[in-house]
Design a protein around this motif. Sequence first.
Motif, mmCIF file in Angstrom:
data_model
loop_
_atom_site.group_PDB
_atom_site.id
_atom_site.type_symbol
_atom_site.label_atom_id
_atom_site.label_comp_id
_atom_site.label_asym_id
_atom_site.label_seq_id
_atom_site.Cartn_x
_atom_site.Cartn_y
_atom_site.Cartn_z
ATOM 1 N N THR A 117 -21.870 64.664 47.470
ATOM 2 C CA THR A 117 -22.096 63.462 46.836
ATOM 3 C C THR A 117 -22.485 62.335 48.063
ATOM 4 O OG1 THR A 117 -20.275 63.766 45.479
ATOM 5 C CG2 THR A 117 -21.086 61.588 45.773
ATOM 6 N N GLU A 118 -21.830 62.661 49.366
ATOM 7 C CA GLU A 118 -22.624 61.903 50.323
ATOM 8 C C GLU A 118 -23.900 62.405 51.197
ATOM 9 O OE1 GLU A 118 -19.938 60.487 53.710
ATOM 10 O OE2 GLU A 118 -18.281 61.030 52.430
ATOM 11 N N ILE A 119 -24.170 63.724 51.208
ATOM 12 C CA ILE A 119 -25.317 64.171 51.876
ATOM 13 C C ILE A 119 -25.904 65.199 50.790
ATOM 14 C CG2 ILE A 119 -26.447 65.254 53.656
ATOM 15 C CD1 ILE A 119 -24.396 63.014 54.557
ATOM 16 N N GLU A 120 -26.801 64.471 49.997
ATOM 17 C CA GLU A 120 -27.184 65.222 48.360
ATOM 18 C C GLU A 120 -28.144 66.187 48.654
ATOM 19 O OE1 GLU A 120 -28.962 62.307 45.850
ATOM 20 O OE2 GLU A 120 -27.090 61.175 45.666
ATOM 21 N N ASP A 121 -28.897 66.352 49.949
ATOM 22 C CA ASP A 121 -29.843 67.510 50.086
ATOM 23 C C ASP A 121 -29.673 68.433 51.202
ATOM 24 O OD1 ASP A 121 -30.130 65.320 51.992
ATOM 25 O OD2 ASP A 121 -32.236 65.301 52.101
ATOM 26 N N LEU A 122 -28.285 68.628 51.373
ATOM 27 C CA LEU A 122 -27.918 69.946 51.986
ATOM 28 C C LEU A 122 -28.842 71.115 51.764
ATOM 29 C CD1 LEU A 122 -24.342 69.186 52.446
ATOM 30 C CD2 LEU A 122 -25.826 68.877 53.997
ATOM 31 N N GLU A 123 -29.232 71.990 52.786
ATOM 32 C CA GLU A 123 -29.675 73.231 52.362
ATOM 33 C C GLU A 123 -28.747 74.296 52.400
ATOM 34 O OE1 GLU A 123 -33.826 73.524 53.848
ATOM 35 O OE2 GLU A 123 -33.390 71.662 54.850
ATOM 36 N N PHE A 124 -27.769 74.202 53.214
ATOM 37 C CA PHE A 124 -26.756 75.257 53.456
ATOM 38 C C PHE A 124 -25.384 74.586 53.426
ATOM 39 C CE2 PHE A 124 -30.378 76.954 55.540
ATOM 40 C CZ PHE A 124 -30.354 78.247 55.136
ATOM 41 N N ILE A 125 -24.252 75.157 52.957
ATOM 42 C CA ILE A 125 -22.837 74.950 53.371
ATOM 43 C C ILE A 125 -22.308 76.274 53.754
ATOM 44 C CG2 ILE A 125 -20.434 74.190 52.450
ATOM 45 C CD1 ILE A 125 -21.898 72.549 50.424
ATOM 46 N N VAL A 126 -21.687 76.086 55.037
ATOM 47 C CA VAL A 126 -20.975 77.105 55.592
ATOM 48 C C VAL A 126 -19.388 76.850 55.633
ATOM 49 C CG1 VAL A 126 -21.024 78.330 57.846
ATOM 50 C CG2 VAL A 126 -23.083 77.203 56.992
ATOM 51 N N THR A 127 -18.791 77.957 55.089
ATOM 52 C CA THR A 127 -17.058 77.769 55.218
ATOM 53 C C THR A 127 -16.568 79.035 55.744
ATOM 54 O OG1 THR A 127 -16.783 78.939 53.182
ATOM 55 C CG2 THR A 127 -17.464 77.004 53.032
ATOM 56 N N PRO A 128 -15.430 79.171 56.522
ATOM 57 C CA PRO A 128 -14.726 80.213 56.946
ATOM 58 C C PRO A 128 -14.398 80.907 55.622
ATOM 59 C CG PRO A 128 -13.728 78.193 57.518
ATOM 60 C CD PRO A 128 -14.896 77.840 56.777
ATOM 61 N N VAL A 129 -14.244 82.608 55.669
ATOM 62 C CA VAL A 129 -13.768 83.080 54.782
ATOM 63 C C VAL A 129 -12.402 83.800 55.025
ATOM 64 C CG1 VAL A 129 -14.335 85.075 52.986
ATOM 65 C CG2 VAL A 129 -16.201 83.866 54.090
ATOM 66 N N GLU A 182 -8.551 73.827 63.562
ATOM 67 C CA GLU A 182 -8.050 75.381 63.739
ATOM 68 C C GLU A 182 -9.097 76.243 64.336
ATOM 69 O OE1 GLU A 182 -5.371 74.674 59.831
ATOM 70 O OE2 GLU A 182 -6.493 76.333 60.143
ATOM 71 N N PRO A 183 -8.675 77.314 65.081
ATOM 72 C CA PRO A 183 -9.352 78.452 65.324
ATOM 73 C C PRO A 183 -10.391 78.897 64.257
ATOM 74 C CG PRO A 183 -7.503 78.481 66.533
ATOM 75 C CD PRO A 183 -7.400 77.316 65.821
ATOM 76 N N SER A 184 -9.844 79.028 63.140
ATOM 77 C CA SER A 184 -10.127 79.459 61.679
ATOM 78 C C SER A 184 -11.613 78.891 61.449
ATOM 79 C CB SER A 184 -9.324 79.582 60.624
ATOM 80 O OG SER A 184 -8.226 80.342 60.821
ATOM 81 N N SER A 185 -11.343 77.367 61.686
ATOM 82 C CA SER A 185 -12.508 76.325 61.164
ATOM 83 C C SER A 185 -13.498 76.435 62.291
ATOM 84 C CB SER A 185 -11.832 74.995 61.233
ATOM 85 O OG SER A 185 -10.807 74.764 60.174
ATOM 86 N N ALA A 186 -13.460 76.940 63.267
ATOM 87 C CA ALA A 186 -14.718 77.129 64.453
ATOM 88 C C ALA A 186 -15.516 78.242 63.830
ATOM 89 C CB ALA A 186 -13.949 77.336 65.737
ATOM 90 N N THR A 187 -14.944 79.028 63.083
ATOM 91 C CA THR A 187 -16.067 80.268 62.921
ATOM 92 C C THR A 187 -17.453 79.599 62.197
ATOM 93 O OG1 THR A 187 -14.753 80.398 60.776
ATOM 94 C CG2 THR A 187 -14.256 82.182 62.406
ATOM 95 N N ALA A 188 -17.242 78.718 61.378
ATOM 96 C CA ALA A 188 -18.362 78.137 60.558
ATOM 97 C C ALA A 188 -19.273 77.548 61.542
ATOM 98 C CB ALA A 188 -17.952 77.055 59.708
ATOM 99 N N LEU A 189 -18.968 76.748 62.749
ATOM 100 C CA LEU A 189 -20.055 76.529 63.651
ATOM 101 C C LEU A 189 -20.368 77.769 64.479
ATOM 102 C CD1 LEU A 189 -21.604 74.368 65.140
ATOM 103 C CD2 LEU A 189 -19.802 73.944 66.757
ATOM 104 N N ALA A 190 -19.764 78.694 64.905
ATOM 105 C CA ALA A 190 -20.094 79.849 65.672
ATOM 106 C C ALA A 190 -21.065 80.442 64.736
ATOM 107 C CB ALA A 190 -18.606 80.693 65.798
ATOM 108 N N ALA A 191 -21.008 80.548 63.405
ATOM 109 C CA ALA A 191 -21.888 81.424 62.516
ATOM 110 C C ALA A 191 -23.251 80.637 62.914
ATOM 111 C CB ALA A 191 -21.505 81.407 61.310
#
Lengths: 312, 312
Positions: A164-176, A274-283
Amino acid sequence: MHSKQELKKVHQRILPYIHRTPVLQSSLVNEISETKLFFKCENFQRMGAFKMRGATNAILQLSKEQQKKGVVTHSSGNFAQALSLAAKSIGVPAYIVMPSSAPQVKKDAVKTYGGKITECPPNLKNREETAQQIIRETGASFLHPSNDTNVILGQGTAAIELLTEIEDLEFIVTPVGGGGLIAGTALAAHFFGKNCKTIGAEPFEVDDAYRSLQSGKIEINETTNTIGDGLKTQLGDKNFPIIKEHVSQIIRVEEKEIIEALRLIWERMKIIIEPSSATALAAVLREKEKFRNKKTGIIISGGNVDLKNLPF
Amino acid sequence: MHSKQELKKVHQRILPYIHRTPVLQSSLVNEISETKLFFKCENFQRMGAFKMRGATNAILQLSKEQQKKGVVTHSSGNFAQALSLAAKSIGVPAYIVMPSSAPQVKKDAVKTYGGKITECPPNLKNREETAQQIIRETGASFLHPSNDTNVILGQGTAAIELLTEIEDLEFIVTPVGGGGLIAGTALAAHFFGKNCKTIGAEPFEVDDAYRSLQSGKIEINETTNTIGDGLKTQLGDKNFPIIKEHVSQIIRVEEKEIIEALRLIWERMKIIIEPSSATALAAVLREKEKFRNKKTGIIISGGNVDLKNLPF
């Protein structure tokens, strides 16, 4: 089948119980990653993680009768805290089965949020049996941390707010981890994005989701030797079909890449994740070419860390 | 004499070069402190501290002729980084005199921001002589980290922004080091607040400002055994008169109270702040009665910490 309307309703339903978390940017991290990153900061969410969203939605979807009898889960992580706080906010009892070996700090956190802890010997069989016993005694409803449709839809609301804030994102990255966050995010990206792809980030050490997408069936991890302690769980039959349909790729990252991304966010953005969260930027940093100059959303899943045990 | 108009002009002057930092609240920290706290997050400022504001204003107040010849300071802390980055942004050379004993990480930070480092033996006499030599050779202007009117006025702009957002603050609490931040803040509170009192927070271990207000003259610290490493310096003849006139109280805090406040902000607010910055919350927690249910602003002065050397 799910719909945009359904996701909107979920978001409206949980809004009174959650924080609308900020979306941060860092020109320095953008320079280093050569992309345009938008960090959705669920580390600032109530109890410090996105899990508050799914837990709240799942409890609110129970009948008044069911709510009165309470909810139960077995978890030693963020979901135990989230279920406790969500239940307290809604006025519902929460029964949390925790292994007796769980760190005192985690037991204390659950107690702070009003959860009733039952300890059991530390293995899955005992946890499930103890939960079953509580259900027999109280009539409480069992809620799974990640393999529950209402939980999945709740987790997707972070991505709704981000898009809603950034409408034209091309990717969203999340940890799994258990698959709840990425499945919910992928549904949100599908319904609210403009051709926005959902990408998962997973440590090589626990690459069950990566292998599950390869083989077409739910794979498990033989070992769980990762700093991303929220990512050791496996996918489930509710979230795997969504992931198969809507997640375009899972990028695996090395442990040292996770620590490097963690340090970058702590040092440059001055926020605790958290370390888990950092995986997304690492990717993103690992596959720079893919993301170069693309508007990319990153779900910072949480900020609950043990300050006595940092990897720096 | 200073005026509201003058402070407004300072703010307008530096705006293109600084971030407007967010004002955060935490319901949990409010509960614990039994007050209503508004944290002005200068840890999110460019280069990670409020010092960017004063350095920018001081450089912009030089003539074009002076700017061309550059600026010089001796500092091993945040001001060295701030002056380097501000000078780079404005297009001016910055000469930084640093003791040869300064940690490599600090030298690297100054270099990253484009400062030209001259090393000297680690004592004040050598630092001053080295700075004088650079001034003779280059014609650069010396800028003091805290005892310079333009620096003081620049530091006050954080409080201007805070009071623009939260107009009816009853108190603003800042750490006290060299006196630039608290003097600027006190002027801003005087001109922009509605009877808003400025209070300083200082470690017992380096309570020179507290003793200076008692004795009426600038006192020094015999020892500097505090975790608040930005607070070891003493007041100067430019900021002390402002502090005497406009600061209503200085609250001293124990080292363990600083660490407790630091942990509270890291754990509950999920933001990274310097130990020096935590003195302000420590002061509020120490004198709960004074602040009970009062709207209180806290200047989080910076977020530059060595992650390898944390007190937890």
